[in-house]
Design a protein around this motif. Structure first.
Motif, mmCIF file in Angstrom:
data_model
loop_
_atom_site.group_PDB
_atom_site.id
_atom_site.type_symbol
_atom_site.label_atom_id
_atom_site.label_comp_id
_atom_site.label_asym_id
_atom_site.label_seq_id
_atom_site.Cartn_x
_atom_site.Cartn_y
_atom_site.Cartn_z
ATOM 1 N N ASN A 174 0.808 -1.213 0.000
ATOM 2 C CA ASN A 174 0.000 0.000 0.000
ATOM 3 C C ASN A 174 0.846 1.269 0.000
ATOM 4 O OD1 ASN A 174 -2.912 -0.691 -0.054
ATOM 5 N ND2 ASN A 174 -2.198 -2.079 1.539
ATOM 6 N N THR A 221 -4.876 3.125 -2.489
ATOM 7 C CA THR A 221 -4.512 2.061 -1.563
ATOM 8 C C THR A 221 -5.736 1.188 -1.301
ATOM 9 O OG1 THR A 221 -4.981 3.455 0.331
ATOM 10 C CG2 THR A 221 -2.706 3.435 -0.464
ATOM 11 N N SER A 222 -5.501 0.038 -0.734
ATOM 12 C CA SER A 222 -6.579 -0.894 -0.430
ATOM 13 C C SER A 222 -6.776 -0.984 1.078
ATOM 14 C CB SER A 222 -6.233 -2.288 -0.991
ATOM 15 O OG SER A 222 -7.078 -3.271 -0.450
ATOM 16 N N THR A 256 -4.501 -3.217 3.739
ATOM 17 C CA THR A 256 -3.961 -2.419 4.848
ATOM 18 C C THR A 256 -4.431 -2.997 6.177
ATOM 19 O OG1 THR A 256 -3.886 -0.415 3.504
ATOM 20 C CG2 THR A 256 -3.860 -0.124 5.888
ATOM 21 N N ARG A 274 1.746 1.570 -3.598
ATOM 22 C CA ARG A 274 0.589 2.078 -4.331
ATOM 23 C C ARG A 274 0.459 3.589 -4.145
ATOM 24 N NH1 ARG A 274 -3.649 -2.493 -2.309
ATOM 25 N NH2 ARG A 274 -3.396 -3.982 -4.021
ATOM 26 N N SER A 275 0.571 4.033 -2.921
ATOM 27 C CA SER A 275 0.422 5.450 -2.608
ATOM 28 C C SER A 275 1.510 6.285 -3.285
ATOM 29 C CB SER A 275 0.461 5.654 -1.094
ATOM 30 O OG SER A 275 0.316 7.001 -0.768
#
Length: 105
Positions: free
Chosen positions: A44, A54-55, A59, A47-48
């Motif tokens: 995450n 993000t998920s 997370t 991703r950020s």
């Protein structure tokens, strides 16, 4: 906004870690859960940093895994004696999260 490279690396790291914890049974209890938590949170963060969403799912799993693994690693030092069924707890959390997401829709 899906990045298959980031996802593939995370899944590869997940399976390598799982294999290592199965192969090297002398690792301290909780090592695998902490590693999985770090992988999920790292996914995450990546991703950020790449501008992807993000998920909350991974997370939450990452935080849960870190907490449970940390408790297992710390238990000998804190003189706690308990057996946590980490895999079962993570499966239950996963199932509850999927159910909640389905009911929310």
């Amino acid at each position: 906004k899906f990045n298959p490279v980031i996802e593939t690396i995370a899944w590869g790291a997940f399976f390598v870690l799982w294999g290592m914890t199965e192969m090297f049974t002398s690792l301290p209890e909780g090592t695998g859960a902490v590693g999985i938590g770090l992988i999920m949170i790292g996914l995450n963060v990546a991703r950020s940093l790449t501008g992807r969403p993000t998920s909350g799912f991974t997370t939450t799993l990452g935080i849960l895994a870190l907490l449970l693994g940390g408790l297992q690693l710390a238990s000998p030092f804190l003189h706690l004696s308990f057996e946590l069924p980490i895999f079962a707890i993570l499966l239950l959390a996963l199932g509850l999260m999927v159910l909640a997401r389905g009911l929310k829709k």
